[in-house]
Write a protein that holds these residues in place. Structure first.
Motif, PDB file in Angstrom:
ATOM      1  N   ILE A 189      81.079  57.384  -0.518  1.00 19.08           N
ATOM      2  CA  ILE A 189      80.196  58.532  -0.275  1.00 19.08           C
ATOM      3  C   ILE A 189      80.463  59.620  -1.301  1.00 19.08           C
ATOM      4  O   ILE A 189      79.531  60.202  -1.874  1.00 19.08           O
ATOM      5  N   ALA A 190      81.744  59.907  -1.559  1.00 22.41           N
ATOM      6  CA  ALA A 190      82.105  60.924  -2.550  1.00 22.41           C
ATOM      7  C   ALA A 190      81.639  60.514  -3.939  1.00 22.41           C
ATOM      8  O   ALA A 190      81.175  61.353  -4.731  1.00 22.41           O
ATOM      9  N   LEU A 191      81.742  59.216  -4.253  1.00 19.45           N
ATOM     10  CA  LEU A 191      81.293  58.712  -5.550  1.00 19.45           C
ATOM     11  C   LEU A 191      79.779  58.886  -5.689  1.00 19.45           C
ATOM     12  O   LEU A 191      79.285  59.339  -6.733  1.00 19.45           O
ATOM     13  N   LYS A 192      79.029  58.536  -4.632  1.00 20.69           N
ATOM     14  CA  LYS A 192      77.576  58.691  -4.658  1.00 20.69           C
ATOM     15  C   LYS A 192      77.189  60.160  -4.825  1.00 20.69           C
ATOM     16  O   LYS A 192      76.321  60.498  -5.641  1.00 20.69           O
ATOM     17  N   ASN A 193      77.832  61.044  -4.049  1.00 18.99           N
ATOM     18  CA  ASN A 193      77.525  62.471  -4.143  1.00 18.99           C
ATOM     19  C   ASN A 193      77.830  63.015  -5.533  1.00 18.99           C
ATOM     20  O   ASN A 193      77.074  63.838  -6.071  1.00 18.99           O
ATOM     21  N   THR A 194      78.942  62.557  -6.120  1.00 14.93           N
ATOM     22  CA  THR A 194      79.311  63.033  -7.458  1.00 14.93           C
ATOM     23  C   THR A 194      78.270  62.630  -8.493  1.00 14.93           C
ATOM     24  O   THR A 194      77.890  63.435  -9.355  1.00 14.93           O
ATOM     25  N   PHE A 195      77.787  61.398  -8.405  1.00 20.84           N
ATOM     26  CA  PHE A 195      76.781  60.948  -9.373  1.00 20.84           C
ATOM     27  C   PHE A 195      75.436  61.647  -9.151  1.00 20.84           C
ATOM     28  O   PHE A 195      74.702  61.890 -10.112  1.00 20.84           O
ATOM     29  N   LEU A 196      75.118  61.993  -7.906  1.00 22.00           N
ATOM     30  CA  LEU A 196      73.906  62.766  -7.650  1.00 22.00           C
ATOM     31  C   LEU A 196      74.017  64.157  -8.254  1.00 22.00           C
ATOM     32  O   LEU A 196      73.081  64.647  -8.905  1.00 22.00           O
ATOM     33  N   VAL A 197      75.165  64.803  -8.050  1.00 23.11           N
ATOM     34  CA  VAL A 197      75.391  66.122  -8.644  1.00 23.11           C
ATOM     35  C   VAL A 197      75.353  66.033 -10.163  1.00 23.11           C
ATOM     36  O   VAL A 197      74.791  66.906 -10.844  1.00 23.11           O
ATOM     37  N   LEU A 198      75.928  64.970 -10.721  1.00 22.18           N
ATOM     38  CA  LEU A 198      75.930  64.776 -12.167  1.00 22.18           C
ATOM     39  C   LEU A 198      74.504  64.623 -12.692  1.00 22.18           C
ATOM     40  O   LEU A 198      74.129  65.248 -13.699  1.00 22.18           O
ATOM     41  N   LEU A 199      73.696  63.818 -12.018  1.00 20.77           N
ATOM     42  CA  LEU A 199      72.318  63.610 -12.443  1.00 20.77           C
ATOM     43  C   LEU A 199      71.519  64.907 -12.385  1.00 20.77           C
ATOM     44  O   LEU A 199      70.838  65.276 -13.353  1.00 20.77           O
ATOM     45  N   PHE A 200      71.610  65.601 -11.251  1.00 18.30           N
ATOM     46  CA  PHE A 200      70.880  66.856 -11.110  1.00 18.30           C
ATOM     47  C   PHE A 200      71.362  67.892 -12.120  1.00 18.30           C
ATOM     48  O   PHE A 200      70.555  68.622 -12.714  1.00 18.30           O
ATOM     49  N   SER A 201      72.663  67.957 -12.333  1.00 22.89           N
ATOM     50  CA  SER A 201      73.225  68.967 -13.240  1.00 22.89           C
ATOM     51  C   SER A 201      72.794  68.720 -14.679  1.00 22.89           C
ATOM     52  O   SER A 201      72.470  69.662 -15.404  1.00 22.89           O
ATOM     53  N   VAL A 202      72.812  67.455 -15.099  1.00 25.12           N
ATOM     54  CA  VAL A 202      72.399  67.142 -16.468  1.00 25.12           C
ATOM     55  C   VAL A 202      70.946  67.565 -16.688  1.00 25.12           C
ATOM     56  O   VAL A 202      70.607  68.184 -17.703  1.00 25.12           O
ATOM     57  N   ILE A 203      70.081  67.261 -15.706  1.00 27.78           N
ATOM     58  CA  ILE A 203      68.668  67.599 -15.854  1.00 27.78           C
ATOM     59  C   ILE A 203      68.463  69.116 -15.828  1.00 27.78           C
ATOM     60  O   ILE A 203      67.871  69.701 -16.735  1.00 27.78           O
ATOM     61  N   PHE A 204      68.960  69.755 -14.763  1.00 29.42           N
ATOM     62  CA  PHE A 204      68.733  71.188 -14.600  1.00 29.42           C
ATOM     63  C   PHE A 204      69.470  72.004 -15.641  1.00 29.42           C
ATOM     64  O   PHE A 204      68.923  72.949 -16.229  1.00 29.42           O
ATOM     65  N   LEU A 205      70.731  71.647 -15.871  1.00 30.60           N
ATOM     66  CA  LEU A 205      71.592  72.479 -16.709  1.00 30.60           C
ATOM     67  C   LEU A 205      71.236  72.378 -18.183  1.00 30.60           C
ATOM     68  O   LEU A 205      71.161  73.405 -18.876  1.00 30.60           O
ATOM     69  N   ILE A 206      71.020  71.186 -18.682  1.00 28.02           N
ATOM     70  CA  ILE A 206      70.702  71.033 -20.099  1.00 28.02           C
ATOM     71  C   ILE A 206      69.353  71.668 -20.416  1.00 28.02           C
ATOM     72  O   ILE A 206      69.221  72.438 -21.379  1.00 28.02           O
ATOM     73  N   VAL A 207      68.348  71.375 -19.598  1.00 30.45           N
ATOM     74  CA  VAL A 207      67.021  71.958 -19.824  1.00 30.45           C
ATOM     75  C   VAL A 207      67.064  73.478 -19.647  1.00 30.45           C
ATOM     76  O   VAL A 207      66.547  74.233 -20.472  1.00 30.45           O
ATOM     77  N   GLY A 208      67.688  73.927 -18.565  1.00 35.08           N
ATOM     78  CA  GLY A 208      67.743  75.361 -18.286  1.00 35.08           C
ATOM     79  C   GLY A 208      68.510  76.144 -19.328  1.00 35.08           C
ATOM     80  O   GLY A 208      68.072  77.225 -19.771  1.00 35.08           O
TER      81      GLY A 208
END
Length: 291
Positions: free
Chosen positions: A65-84
């Motif tokens: 569960i922690a691994l899944k949550n980490t990869f979700l945060v990573l995916l969202f962060s890469v999209i939002f953070l790099i573009v933003g």
């Protein structure tokens, strides 16, 4: 002052930094690797158990569960953070009234302690009395007043948004430095050729910032694998560890469950995932540039 430029002088000046780095970074990594192959509980003697701890991770539902949550945060962060952060850098590069104030506001969260940010956003996103849901209920949008934190569905997205808000200014500053390094003659040539704003952006600015994009994405990957304070303060990993990230679950395993050997195995796994993710991206990107 010629002696300062000699090889011996450089080595002498580097020695204190190298010693501190070795003592506080290199040595602990090897110690963690050693204990990851043991059943050490913090007391008594550590017994060697081979790869038992690493095999156990694949059967640990909370770790998965922690691994899944980490990869979700990573995916969202890469999209939002790099573009933003890239868009913020483009805006910071413009000359307008209030530019200095904008730079200060967007960079300010980065200098705030993560634990304080967790407290602030914990109140803002609290599903019961938080600012976001209170405003939504006031304006009649009760259906949008969801469980932002502390639940099993939206917590990774909320953590990614808060993490993005925290480090947006830092990554934007890196992009801004890259933009400032692009020679002005290139943009003058674009103006002469009649290139519009979007053409300048996609055919000049972005291609010339490839190295900057690599640096920022690698920093985002390593940053996500270090998130702990936000989880600790905003959700506490709950309910029943459903919002844990790898780092917070590793902390729980070591300091609450007292399973030091297993916790060190998780720590080593985090290190390997961070290195693997960063170097894989660099390898793929550099291969594309050569082809």
């Amino acid at each position: 002052m010629y002696w300062l430029s000699t090889k011996k002088a450089k080595i002498i000046m580097l020695l204190p930094t190298l010693m501190i780095y070795a003592v506080f970074i290199i040595v602990p990594v090897f110690i963690a690797c050693y204990y990851s192959f043991t059943d050490y509980s913090g007391l008594g003697k550590a017994s060697f158990v081979g790869i038992k701890n690493y095999v156990a991770m694949f059967h640990d539902k909370l770790f998965l569960i922690a691994l899944k949550n980490t990869f979700l945060v990573l995916l969202f962060s890469v999209i939002f953070l790099i573009v933003g952060s890239f868009m913020a850098a483009l805006l910071m590069n413009k000359n307008f009234h209030g530019n200095a104030f904008f730079k200060m506001v967007i960079f300010a969260p980065y200098v705030i302690a993560p634990i304080i940010i967790g407290i602030i956003w914990g109140y803002i996103l609290n599903p019961n009395y938080g600012l976001v849901n209170s405003v939504l209920r006031k304006i009649g949008l009760d259906m949008l007043a969801i469980e932002w934190i502390g639940g099993t569905k939206w917590s990774p997205l909320s953590l990614a948004i808060v993490f993005t808000w925290q480090v947006l200014g830092f990554h934007g500053t890196i992009f801004l430095s890259g933009i400032k390094a692009i020679p002005g003659d290139i943009y003058e040539a674009c103006d002469i050729d009649g290139a519009n704003l979007l053409q300048r952006l996609f055919y000049v600015t972005i291609p010339m910032l490839k190295e900057t994009f690599i640096i920022n994405i690698v920093l985002v990957v390593t940053g996500v694998f270090k998130i702990y304070e936000l989880v600790y303060q905003m959700t506490g990993g709950g309910p029943t560890h459903q919002s844990e990230l790898l780092t917070s679950y590793m902390y729980f395993t070591v300091f609450t469950s007292r399973r030091y050997g297993y916790g060190m195995a998780i720590a080593v796994a985090i290190l390997l995932l961070s290195i693997l993710g960063s170097f894989s991206y660099i390898k793929i990107t550099t291969r594309k540039q050569r082809s």
